[in-house]
Design a protein around this motif. Structure first.
Motif, PDB file in Angstrom:
ATOM      1  N   GLU A   9       0.862  -1.176   0.000  1.00  0.00           N
ATOM      2  CA  GLU A   9       0.000   0.000   0.000  1.00  0.00           C
ATOM      3  C   GLU A   9       0.899   1.226   0.000  1.00  0.00           C
ATOM      4  N   LEU A  10       0.509   2.216  -0.786  1.00  0.00           N
ATOM      5  CA  LEU A  10       1.298   3.431  -0.930  1.00  0.00           C
ATOM      6  C   LEU A  10       0.345   4.570  -1.252  1.00  0.00           C
ATOM      7  N   SER A  11       0.217   5.496  -0.326  1.00  0.00           N
ATOM      8  CA  SER A  11      -0.723   6.604  -0.531  1.00  0.00           C
ATOM      9  C   SER A  11      -0.034   7.790  -1.199  1.00  0.00           C
ATOM     10  N   GLU A  14       1.990   9.705   1.293  1.00  0.00           N
ATOM     11  CA  GLU A  14       3.309   9.114   1.527  1.00  0.00           C
ATOM     12  C   GLU A  14       4.260   9.473   0.385  1.00  0.00           C
ATOM     13  N   LEU A  15       3.776   9.409  -0.843  1.00  0.00           N
ATOM     14  CA  LEU A  15       4.615   9.805  -1.983  1.00  0.00           C
ATOM     15  C   LEU A  15       5.081  11.245  -1.835  1.00  0.00           C
ATOM     16  N   PRO A 100       4.249   0.914  -6.139  1.00  0.00           N
ATOM     17  CA  PRO A 100       3.814   0.143  -4.963  1.00  0.00           C
ATOM     18  C   PRO A 100       4.152  -1.342  -5.111  1.00  0.00           C
ATOM     19  N   GLN A 106      12.793  -0.801  -4.950  1.00  0.00           N
ATOM     20  CA  GLN A 106      12.072   0.413  -4.575  1.00  0.00           C
ATOM     21  C   GLN A 106      12.774   1.157  -3.437  1.00  0.00           C
ATOM     22  N   ILE A 110      13.580   5.314  -2.862  1.00  0.00           N
ATOM     23  CA  ILE A 110      13.282   6.112  -1.668  1.00  0.00           C
ATOM     24  C   ILE A 110      14.544   6.799  -1.148  1.00  0.00           C
ATOM     25  N   ALA A 146       6.711   8.865   6.738  1.00  0.00           N
ATOM     26  CA  ALA A 146       6.366   8.071   5.552  1.00  0.00           C
ATOM     27  C   ALA A 146       7.557   7.270   5.045  1.00  0.00           C
ATOM     28  N   VAL A 150       7.065   3.295   4.758  1.00  0.00           N
ATOM     29  CA  VAL A 150       7.108   2.602   3.474  1.00  0.00           C
ATOM     30  C   VAL A 150       8.284   1.635   3.433  1.00  0.00           C
ATOM     31  N   ARG A 153       7.512  -1.722   4.751  1.00  0.00           N
ATOM     32  CA  ARG A 153       6.671  -2.592   3.910  1.00  0.00           C
ATOM     33  C   ARG A 153       7.479  -3.260   2.792  1.00  0.00           C
TER      34      ARG A 153
END
Length: 177
Positions: A9-11, A14-15, A100, A106, A110, A146, A150, A153
């Motif tokens: 999940e990535l909102s 958060e981005l 995501p 990934q 980040i 965030a 993230v 996850r």
């Protein structure tokens, strides 16, 4: 809503936090690039675009193009330090397009801006370990919630990537601790 085991999940919030963090990290090394190529605005433009997205702007093709333009500037820089500073800017703008996917790759998206900024400053300072330790410590202490959420996850940072990969793994481990 069930998720595919290969996704996280990535909102959008958060981005935005991740892109803002990446832009802050990249901005720390921007002078390394601008001291060498003062008339080339591509890295600054990418950082500014990432900040605009973080502040509520839209995720547009222009934002993505600014990431590619900074990446191209890195390839054209004669100075390795300036090239890493431009790569940091490229990663900052690209952070808005984090996928995501439950992939260690990934993690590089980040933390790439922070790691390339650290490498740029390290190269500019003559590879002094105390400089790098301070940069990575700053990046660790300025990471918003965030970033750690993230990262939690995702699998750990992947191996390889030379010195920048080492910085990514160091930051990843510190932020997960």
């Amino acid at each position: 809503m069930p998720t595919d085991p290969d996704t996280i999940e990535l909102s959008e919030d958060e981005l935005r936090e991740i892109a803002g963090y990446a832009a802050d990290c990249a901005r720390r090394a921007l002078s390394v690039f601008e001291d060498v190529l003062p008339s080339d605005t591509r890295p600054r433009d990418a950082i500014d675009a990432a900040h605009a997205f973080a502040g509520g702007g839209r995720r547009t093709g222009a934002l993505r193009q600014s990431a590619w333009a900074a990446y191209k500037a890195a390839g054209e820089a004669d100075s390795p330090a300036a090239a890493d500073a431009a790569r940091a800017a490229s990663h900052a703008a690209a952070a808005a397009f984090l996928h995501p996917k439950a992939s260690a790759h990934q993690v590089k998206h980040i933390l790439g801006a922070a790691a390339h900024a650290a490498r740029a400053e390290e190269l500019a300072a003559g590879e002094g370990p105390p400089v790098t330790a301070g940069i990575l410590d700053w990046a660790c202490h300025h990471a918003p919630p965030a970033v750690t959420a993230v990262l939690g996850r995702l699998p750990g940072a992947p191996p390889g990537g030379g010195r920048v990969g080492e910085f990514i793994r160091d930051l990843d481990a510190a932020l997960r601790a």
